[in-house]
Enzyme design. Structure first.
Site, PDB file in Angstrom:
ATOM      1  N   ASP A 140     -17.369  30.121  12.606  1.00 28.59           N
ATOM      2  CA  ASP A 140     -16.844  29.726  11.299  1.00 28.59           C
ATOM      3  C   ASP A 140     -15.452  30.294  11.042  1.00 28.59           C
ATOM      4  OD1 ASP A 140     -17.103  28.303   8.889  1.00 28.59           O
ATOM      5  OD2 ASP A 140     -17.732  30.089   7.814  1.00 28.59           O
ATOM      6  N   THR A 176     -16.035  24.659   3.484  1.00 30.72           N
ATOM      7  CA  THR A 176     -16.837  23.901   4.440  1.00 30.72           C
ATOM      8  C   THR A 176     -17.840  23.000   3.736  1.00 30.72           C
ATOM      9  OG1 THR A 176     -16.655  25.639   6.094  1.00 30.72           O
ATOM     10  CG2 THR A 176     -18.448  24.076   6.376  1.00 30.72           C
ATOM     11  N   GLN A 192     -16.534  20.962  12.479  1.00 37.28           N
ATOM     12  CA  GLN A 192     -16.616  21.399  11.082  1.00 37.28           C
ATOM     13  C   GLN A 192     -15.805  20.451  10.216  1.00 37.28           C
ATOM     14  OE1 GLN A 192     -14.834  25.287   9.989  1.00 37.28           O
ATOM     15  NE2 GLN A 192     -16.855  25.799   9.203  1.00 37.28           N
TER      16      GLN A 192
END
Length: 282
Positions: A198, A222, A272
């Site tokens: 992440d 996100t 993502q």
């Protein structure tokens, strides 16, 4: 074990409350919210605790609400299906009774394959030996979480290309690993990789428009995050990460991450998508 590394392993060592109910502590990275990698890593640990004979090969997660780093996170794991070769789980993460995150993931029994292929990275792509190397236990400002500076130390070492080599490319490349060895527990390696996956990925979408993230000017958040684990990944060995912007439009960005070992073999793919907005002047 260093105190910084113990802090990370404690974060991923979730507590069993009931058969399919778990509780994870939260971490304040100074961003004002729970770091998404924390929830993703803890959710994978929770799901793995309900599967005894298989290893995770994919996880597909949605971030629904901002998490409060002052509170623990409760994970409910639903046994969606158990088959001979594959098992699937659905994980919901809650705080104050509200779902902040949901994930579907799949586990596979290891098997021999008649067909083998892997995308590989070239020696030129892997060559960051002359880059800038930073130990994040000493310098906690080197990794961004969606562009926001991490304000606590992290047990990782990162190797970045020289600025002169990096500034013109829309693709981001760096090497990363834990700064100490980890036991041969593949589920722990997977959880730590989910945690660090992440870092930087969504922010890399802005490279496509030759823009480097500025916390005062840009909002990143996100929406969804996917990981495919192709082969066993060892986070205490150098992982070469190539982050490639795919699309940037309608206030959303999406980027693909390809993760290779030191020999250039593809270990994992991650994608993502999230909100990418220029903040209006106050």
């Amino acid at each position: 074990m260093s105190p910084v590394f113990k802090q990370l392993t404690d974060l991923l060592h979730i507590e069993s409350i009931d058969k399919q109910l778990f509780r994870g502590i939260s971490q304040d990275l100074g961003t004002g919210r729970i770091f998404g990698g924390q929830v993703l890593g803890q959710a994978i640990v929770a799901a793995q605790k309900t599967v005894t004979d298989k290893k995770i090969h994919s996880a597909h997660a949605y971030f629904l609400r901002m998490g409060d780093h002052n509170l623990p996170v409760i994970y409910h794991v639903e046994n969606t299906r158990d088959g001979r070769s594959y098992s699937s789980r659905t994980v919901s993460a809650t705080q104050k009774g509200n779902i902040i995150f949901t994930m579907m993931c799949s586990f596979q029994l290891e098997e021999a394959s008649e067909f083998e292929y892997a995308e590989t990275a070239s020696e030129d792509e892997l060559a960051l030996k002359e880059g800038v190397q930073i130990d994040l236990e000493d310098d906690s400002g080197a990794i961004d979480t969606h562009g926001k500076r991490v304000t606590i130390q992290q047990p990782f070492t990162i190797r970045l290309p020289k600025h002169s080599q990096d500034k013109q490319s829309p693709i981001e490349r760096f090497n990363i690993k834990t700064n100490q060895s980890i036991a041969s527990d593949q589920s722990l390696h997977n959880a730590i990789f989910a945690y660090l996956s992440d870092f930087r990925l969504l922010a890399s979408t802005l490279r496509s428009v030759d823009y480097r993230f500025d916390i005062k000017e840009t909002m990143l958040a996100t929406i969804c995050h996917t990981i495919w684990f192709h082969r066993d990944i060892k986070v205490d060995e150098w992982l070469h990460s190539i982050y490639e912007p795919i699309s940037l439009t309608n206030g959303r960005g999406i980027a693909k991450g390809s993760i290779y070992n030191k020999d250039g073999l593809l270990l994992a793919t991650t994608m993502q998508e999230g909100v990418v907005r220029k903040l209006k002047d106050q």
